[in-house]
Motif scaffolding. Structure first.
Motif, PDB file in Angstrom:
ATOM      1  N   PRO A  10       0.812  -1.235   0.000  1.00 39.46           N
ATOM      2  CA  PRO A  10       0.000   0.000   0.000  1.00 39.46           C
ATOM      3  C   PRO A  10       0.835   1.269   0.000  1.00 39.46           C
ATOM      4  CG  PRO A  10      -0.852  -1.592   1.593  1.00 39.46           C
ATOM      5  CD  PRO A  10       0.475  -2.110   1.145  1.00 39.46           C
ATOM      6  N   MET A  11       1.945   1.256   0.692  1.00 37.15           N
ATOM      7  CA  MET A  11       2.797   2.446   0.732  1.00 37.15           C
ATOM      8  C   MET A  11       3.455   2.676  -0.626  1.00 37.15           C
ATOM      9  SD  MET A  11       4.560   1.731   4.447  1.00 37.15           S
ATOM     10  CE  MET A  11       5.285   3.359   4.520  1.00 37.15           C
ATOM     11  N   LEU A  12       3.863   1.595  -1.276  1.00 35.35           N
ATOM     12  CA  LEU A  12       4.477   1.741  -2.607  1.00 35.35           C
ATOM     13  C   LEU A  12       3.457   2.224  -3.623  1.00 35.35           C
ATOM     14  CD1 LEU A  12       6.758  -1.449  -2.715  1.00 35.35           C
ATOM     15  CD2 LEU A  12       7.330   0.864  -1.960  1.00 35.35           C
ATOM     16  N   ASP A  13       2.217   1.714  -3.532  1.00 34.44           N
ATOM     17  CA  ASP A  13       1.171   2.153  -4.461  1.00 34.44           C
ATOM     18  C   ASP A  13       0.872   3.632  -4.273  1.00 34.44           C
ATOM     19  OD1 ASP A  13       0.987  -0.349  -5.567  1.00 34.44           O
ATOM     20  OD2 ASP A  13      -0.656  -1.002  -4.264  1.00 34.44           O
ATOM     21  N   ARG A  14       0.902   4.081  -3.023  1.00 29.30           N
ATOM     22  CA  ARG A  14       0.611   5.488  -2.770  1.00 29.30           C
ATOM     23  C   ARG A  14       1.697   6.394  -3.342  1.00 29.30           C
ATOM     24  NH1 ARG A  14       0.229   5.120   2.276  1.00 29.30           N
ATOM     25  NH2 ARG A  14       2.054   6.259   3.038  1.00 29.30           N
ATOM     26  N   LEU A  15       2.912   5.914  -3.380  1.00 25.90           N
ATOM     27  CA  LEU A  15       4.017   6.720  -3.893  1.00 25.90           C
ATOM     28  C   LEU A  15       4.145   6.653  -5.413  1.00 25.90           C
ATOM     29  CD1 LEU A  15       7.169   6.406  -1.624  1.00 25.90           C
ATOM     30  CD2 LEU A  15       5.986   8.475  -2.329  1.00 25.90           C
ATOM     31  N   ARG A  16       3.637   5.602  -6.037  1.00 34.45           N
ATOM     32  CA  ARG A  16       3.879   5.356  -7.459  1.00 34.45           C
ATOM     33  C   ARG A  16       3.382   6.533  -8.305  1.00 34.45           C
ATOM     34  NH1 ARG A  16       1.691   2.454 -11.929  1.00 34.45           N
ATOM     35  NH2 ARG A  16       3.327   1.303 -13.038  1.00 34.45           N
ATOM     36  N   ARG A  17       4.261   6.967  -9.231  1.00 31.23           N
ATOM     37  CA  ARG A  17       3.984   8.069 -10.154  1.00 31.23           C
ATOM     38  C   ARG A  17       3.739   9.396  -9.434  1.00 31.23           C
ATOM     39  NH1 ARG A  17       3.852   6.165 -15.107  1.00 31.23           N
ATOM     40  NH2 ARG A  17       3.318   3.988 -15.479  1.00 31.23           N
ATOM     41  N   ARG A  18       4.292   9.544  -8.228  1.00 32.80           N
ATOM     42  CA  ARG A  18       4.187  10.805  -7.513  1.00 32.80           C
ATOM     43  C   ARG A  18       5.595  11.299  -7.199  1.00 32.80           C
ATOM     44  NH1 ARG A  18       0.696  10.415  -2.327  1.00 32.80           N
ATOM     45  NH2 ARG A  18       1.332  12.616  -2.318  1.00 32.80           N
ATOM     46  N   PRO A  19       5.851  12.598  -7.406  1.00 30.16           N
ATOM     47  CA  PRO A  19       7.198  13.123  -7.139  1.00 30.16           C
ATOM     48  C   PRO A  19       7.416  13.494  -5.686  1.00 30.16           C
ATOM     49  CG  PRO A  19       5.844  14.853  -8.078  1.00 30.16           C
ATOM     50  CD  PRO A  19       4.966  13.619  -8.015  1.00 30.16           C
ATOM     51  N   ALA A  20       6.721  12.844  -4.780  1.00 25.74           N
ATOM     52  CA  ALA A  20       6.813  13.198  -3.358  1.00 25.74           C
ATOM     53  C   ALA A  20       7.657  12.162  -2.632  1.00 25.74           C
ATOM     54  CB  ALA A  20       5.417  13.281  -2.743  1.00 25.74           C
ATOM     55  N   ALA A  21       8.011  12.493  -1.409  1.00 29.46           N
ATOM     56  CA  ALA A  21       8.746  11.587  -0.523  1.00 29.46           C
ATOM     57  C   ALA A  21       7.971  11.448   0.774  1.00 29.46           C
ATOM     58  CB  ALA A  21      10.157  12.100  -0.262  1.00 29.46           C
ATOM     59  N   ILE A  22       7.969  10.250   1.340  1.00 32.29           N
ATOM     60  CA  ILE A  22       7.225  10.006   2.574  1.00 32.29           C
ATOM     61  C   ILE A  22       8.205   9.506   3.636  1.00 32.29           C
ATOM     62  CG2 ILE A  22       5.091   9.490   1.352  1.00 32.29           C
ATOM     63  CD1 ILE A  22       5.646   6.513   1.865  1.00 32.29           C
ATOM     64  N   ALA A  23       7.776   9.596   4.875  1.00 26.52           N
ATOM     65  CA  ALA A  23       8.598   9.111   5.979  1.00 26.52           C
ATOM     66  C   ALA A  23       8.681   7.593   5.915  1.00 26.52           C
ATOM     67  CB  ALA A  23       8.011   9.557   7.301  1.00 26.52           C
ATOM     68  N   ALA A  24       9.867   7.048   6.181  1.00 25.91           N
ATOM     69  CA  ALA A  24      10.092   5.604   6.075  1.00 25.91           C
ATOM     70  C   ALA A  24      10.632   5.028   7.374  1.00 25.91           C
ATOM     71  CB  ALA A  24      11.049   5.314   4.924  1.00 25.91           C
ATOM     72  N   ASP A  25      10.363   5.699   8.508  1.00 26.05           N
ATOM     73  CA  ASP A  25      10.873   5.196   9.770  1.00 26.05           C
ATOM     74  C   ASP A  25      10.285   3.835  10.116  1.00 26.05           C
ATOM     75  OD1 ASP A  25      12.374   7.498  10.096  1.00 26.05           O
ATOM     76  OD2 ASP A  25      10.735   8.575  11.083  1.00 26.05           O
ATOM     77  N   THR A  26       9.022   3.574   9.734  1.00 24.96           N
ATOM     78  CA  THR A  26       8.407   2.275  10.029  1.00 24.96           C
ATOM     79  C   THR A  26       8.912   1.183   9.099  1.00 24.96           C
ATOM     80  OG1 THR A  26       6.558   2.835   8.557  1.00 24.96           O
ATOM     81  CG2 THR A  26       6.322   3.390  10.893  1.00 24.96           C
ATOM     82  N   ILE A  27       9.487   1.579   7.967  1.00 28.64           N
ATOM     83  CA  ILE A  27       9.986   0.578   7.016  1.00 28.64           C
ATOM     84  C   ILE A  27      11.374   0.120   7.428  1.00 28.64           C
ATOM     85  CG2 ILE A  27      10.544   0.153   4.597  1.00 28.64           C
ATOM     86  CD1 ILE A  27       8.536   2.316   3.850  1.00 28.64           C
ATOM     87  N   VAL A  28      12.231   1.065   7.789  1.00 28.53           N
ATOM     88  CA  VAL A  28      13.602   0.743   8.219  1.00 28.53           C
ATOM     89  C   VAL A  28      13.815   1.346   9.606  1.00 28.53           C
ATOM     90  CG1 VAL A  28      14.687   0.388   5.978  1.00 28.53           C
ATOM     91  CG2 VAL A  28      14.294   2.715   6.795  1.00 28.53           C
TER      92      VAL A  28
END
Length: 901
Positions: free
Chosen positions: A463-481
């Motif tokens: 779901p996080m990857l789908d939300r980012l796909r084709r968007r020039p934005a960056a999201i917080a990834a503290d929960t991922i790594v």
């Protein structure tokens, strides 16, 4: 117009192919002769001449035989549809419209109605009627729907009885009942209606012993001997007189009033409206007697209409279709796709009407009208396909030329670039991951990170990857790594066939804002690169999926335009002023430094030609510039010309052209303004250092010489010599240290970029060198003898360097020549080379001369050093210098230069 024996005008009926006049009559022969002569001349034009055939073959070969075969097949199929009566309704409608609006003729048939009064008369009523009709001038009488009473053996006028034919079983033939009277028999038959409308009739039916004439043919006395269908003209203005039989018997008509006509005695059943004809296409208002009367009228007046035979229809449709194809061949099909078929249709309708009105032929109008549109469609479609192929091939070649086997096309190394870019952005940790087609996550590149640092499963991460796909934005990834230190972020980079995501952490120390800016710029650049690669690689899969040609071309144009813009921006950042010209001298592009240079010189970049720019920015005249450019265009290479000084900078022009310019498409000339100010300052500094060293060393050497003289003086004691030797040692050490300090500068060679070469007048350079050496020759009593041409062309060289080298050669030869002897200088100009020969002197052995010029000894200084330097520079002008010598036999030099005009 000929007249028949009745005195009525009989138009050219024979144009329909039916024989109206009596066989072997003069009228028939005359009409056949005239008709044949009139038809043969136009027919000759149907056969093309040899030149037309040869030209047609060339055009078909250029266009492609396949396209012509397709046109022929389509037009042939159209003709086949016509022969199967597919277009009979529209052709019939045209006939109805044209015949209804046609001209009317004098009535040649009269309908005699059997009224009740006539029916109550005696059995001899038919004989009386026939006798009275003969007196009125009628030529024949036909009984339609009435059985004729037996009359005299020889009736007053010929009689035709309409009888119903009987078809023979299992056969297409017909037979009439046995005739027990003296009357002629005519088949009472009608062809089937065409879409409910009766407009045709037979001339005869196929019988056992030959054609069986129909009632109309027998009554009109126009037996043809062949079975044909003809169209019955029914003009709206045509009058068919109708009278009752009792009116004739009562003597209400004057004698001769029915001259030249035939009469139809019609029964009550044939007088009722039962047929739908072109007169009233929506109602059954036309009686059988009226329809047959129109048929007799057409036969009697020669106005019947025959349809075009199958081979005639095929020839007409094929000729019209191929003519339209040729017309499109000589024009632009898209521009004339509507205009030309409309014009041909208008002409076809006019020809069809003329053929119907004057020749009695019904042409295959519908097929002839459809042929130009089908051919236009095929030609436009073929042109579009050819254009699509050319556009696609051109776009593919352009993209291939623009990118080739670049990293953008291959794409395998693109992730490696991110690793280097991440270090530039000073991120602490970096991980590039890809989402594969099976939903799994894979690592491509990593910096201080591993794939195992991601704690979420692929399903939780999706779901996080789908939300980012084709968007020039960056999201917080503290929960991922969660194990990463610092602020972790994730952004989408794009990808072709797979999506790439970048996990990174910004630095905890240093300039975090600058690092974040670089990260955004890097991510944006990678998205653009992957978008380009998606366009580029989609072109390689065009055969696997349908993509419109305009999309392919737009993709190629977008790729090339973006690449061109980036190259242009990079070209503008080059510090050297560069401008590209077409081979004809028109400007193509100038980078920003060259545009500034043009502004300083007051020149317009887009309007100044190469010749005008060289005239304005150099000291060369027009003739030398033309000769230089001509040589560059023919042989390629480069030439360097001193530039006029604009501002504090000192520049030199480099004019270059590809070596294959005469044999390829690289037809450009590059003008480069090289700033040599630093080189000149370095040369000046080197000279100043050399002069400084010269002065210092002279002082030191003089001190050493003075100390040596003092030490060698016998009056100086040993105790006095020791300080002197110590001073000499110190001075020598100081000189050696000073030499070591500047040795690197003294030994370094300045880059030869500043050396120029351009067209010069070799004769003028030689004369200048001789004049400047004349004083030295007079001092040594040596005579200088020159052999020069009256006029000189253009030779490629640098005049100062060439003059300095020749002056050094002359001084060496003059110094070695005995008094009263001569030094000879010869200038010879050939078609492509210029030869300068300088000879004289007592003579030096070749080995010794080689040592002097090679600089292997200390004597290789002075003039020999100047000659050696000039020989090195001459190589850059595509020139060569050779020398020869023999002791006591003289020596000399040969200079071979390139000549361009």
């Amino acid at each position: 117009m000929l007249r028949d024996r009745t005195g009525w005008r009989n138009p050219g009926y024979f144009a329909t192919g039916c024989e109206v006049a009596p066989r072997n009559s003069t009228y028939a022969l005359l009409v056949r002769h005239r008709l044949g002569r009139s038809l043969v001349k136009p027919a000759l034009h149907l056969f093309p001449t040899r030149q037309v055939l040869r030209r047609a073959v060339k055009i078909m070969a250029r266009e492609g035989v396949g396209s012509w075969i397709v046109v022929a097949l389509v037009v042939g199929a159209l003709a086949s549809l016509h022969q199967t009566n597919t277009f009979s309704m529209t052709d019939g409608r045209f006939f109805d419209t044209a015949s209804s609006a046609g001209r009317a003729d004098r009535p040649a048939v009269v309908i005699v109605e059997r009224d009740a009064t006539f029916a109550r008369m005696g059995p001899d009523r038919h004989a009386k009627l026939e006798q009275l009709l003969a007196q009125l001038g009628a030529e024949r009488i036909g009984y339609l729907g009435i059985s004729r009473r037996a009359g005299p053996a020889r009736p007053a006028i010929p009689v035709v009885q309409a009888v119903a034919p009987r078809p023979l079983p299992a056969s297409d033939r017909w037979v009439l009942p046995r005739n027990h009277t003296t009357a002629l028999q005519g088949a009472r038959a009608l062809p089937a209606a065409q879409y409910g409308i009766y407009r045709r009739q037979w001339t005869a039916l196929d019988g056992i012993e030959g054609p069986v004439p129909t009632f109309e043919t027998a009554l009109a006395d126009r037996t043809t001997g062949s079975v044909e269908r003809f169209f019955v003209r029914i003009p709206a203005s045509q009058s068919i007189p109708a009278i009752t039989a009792s009116q004739i018997l009562n003597g209400q008509l004057a004698a001769g009033e029915l001259a030249g006509t035939v009469a139809i005695l019609a029964g009550p059943d044939t007088l009722r409206g039962s047929l739908t004809t072109p007169l009233a296409p929506n109602t059954r208002s036309t009686s059988e007697a009226e329809f047959r009367a129109y048929g007799v009228q057409a036969l009697r007046t020669g106005r019947l209409v025959l349809p075009a035979r199958d081979w005639e229809a095929l020839l007409l449709i094929m000729a019209l279709g191929m003519a339209t194809a040729f017309a499109f061949q000589r024009s632009d099909p898209k521009r004339l796709a509507v205009l030309l078929p409309v014009a041909i249709n208008a002409m076809t309708i006019a020809i069809a009407w003329a053929a119907l009105e004057f020749a009695g032929r019904l042409l295959p109008l519908t097929a002839m009208l459809a042929a130009p549109w089908l051919v236009a469609f095929l030609r436009v479609l073929g042109r579009e396909r050819r254009q699509d192929r050319r556009l696609e091939d051109s776009a593919a070649r352009a993209v291939q030329h623009a990118f080739g086997r670049s990293a953008l096309r291959e794409g395998a190394r693109l992730p490696e670039f991110l690793r280097d870019a991440a270090r530039l952005a000073a991120v602490d940790q970096s991980l590039l991951i890809e989402r594969r087609s099976d939903g799994q996550i894979g690592a491509l590149t990593a910096h201080n990170a591993e794939l195992s640092d991601i704690t979420l499963s692929p399903a939780e991460l999706e779901p996080m990857l789908d939300r980012l796909r084709r968007r020039p934005a960056a999201i917080a990834a503290d929960t991922i790594v969660p194990g990463w230190t610092g602020q972790a972020r994730m952004t989408w980079l794009g990808g072709t066939g797979r999506d790439l995501y970048w996990l990174y952490t910004l630095p905890q120390t240093g300039n975090v804002r600058r690092s974040a800016f670089l990260v955004r710029a890097i991510a944006g650049s990678f998205r653009e690169l992957f978008r380009w690669r998606a366009h580029l690689n989609s072109r390689d899969r065009l055969d696997e999926r349908f993509v419109p040609v305009d999309s392919k071309v737009a993709s190629a144009i977008s790729l090339i335009a973006q690449s061109s813009n980036q190259i242009r921006h990079g070209f503008d950042t080059v510090g050297t002023a560069v401008m590209i010209f077409h081979m004809v001298g028109s400007p193509l592009h100038a980078n920003a430094p060259m545009q500034d240079l043009y502004r300083q010189a007051g020149l317009a970049v887009s309007e100044t030609s190469l010749v005008e720019a060289l005239l304005a920015l150099t000291e060369l005249d027009g003739e030398r510039i033309d000769a230089m450019l001509q040589d560059l265009l023919l042989h390629g290479g480069e030439m360097r010309v001193p530039m006029r000084q604009l501002g504090p900078e000192e520049r030199i022009f480099r004019v270059a052209a590809p070596s294959r310019i005469a044999r390829s498409r690289e037809r450009v000339i590059v003008l480069e303004a090289i700033d040599v100010s630093e080189l000149h300052r370095a040369a000046d500094l080197r000279q100043a250092v050399a002069l400084f060293m010269d002065l210092q060393l002279r002082n030191d050497f003089e001190a050493i010489m003075l100390g040596s003289e003092l030490a060698s003086d016998p009056r100086v004691t040993v105790e006095q010599v020791r300080p002197i030797v110590s001073r000499i040692t110190e001075t020598t050490r100081r000189a050696i240290d000073r030499l070591d300090e500047v040795a690197e500068l003294v030994r370094a060679d300045i880059w030869n970029l500043a050396e120029s070469s351009y067209p010069v007048d070799a004769r003028s350079v030689v004369i200048d060198a001789v004049e400047r050496s004349q004083e030295f020759a007079q001092e040594l009593s040596v005579e200088l003898v020159t052999e020069l041409p009256g006029a000189s062309g253009f030779t490629i060289a640098e005049p100062a360097a060439l003059g300095a080298m020749m002056r050094a050669m002359l001084r060496v030869l003059i110094a070695d020549t005995p008094q009263g002897d001569t030094v000879r200088l010869t200038l010879e100009e050939l078609e492509e080379r210029t030869h300068i020969r300088i000879s004289g002197g007592f003579g030096i052995a070749l080995e010794r001369l080689l040592q002097l010029l090679s600089g292997q000894e200390g004597e290789a200084l002075g003039e020999f050093r100047a000659i050696s330097d000039g020989m090195s520079k001459a190589v850059q002008w595509d020139a060569s210098v050779s020398y020869w010598g023999r002791e006591a036999d003289g020596f000399g030099f040969n200079i071979d230069l390139r000549r361009i005009g």
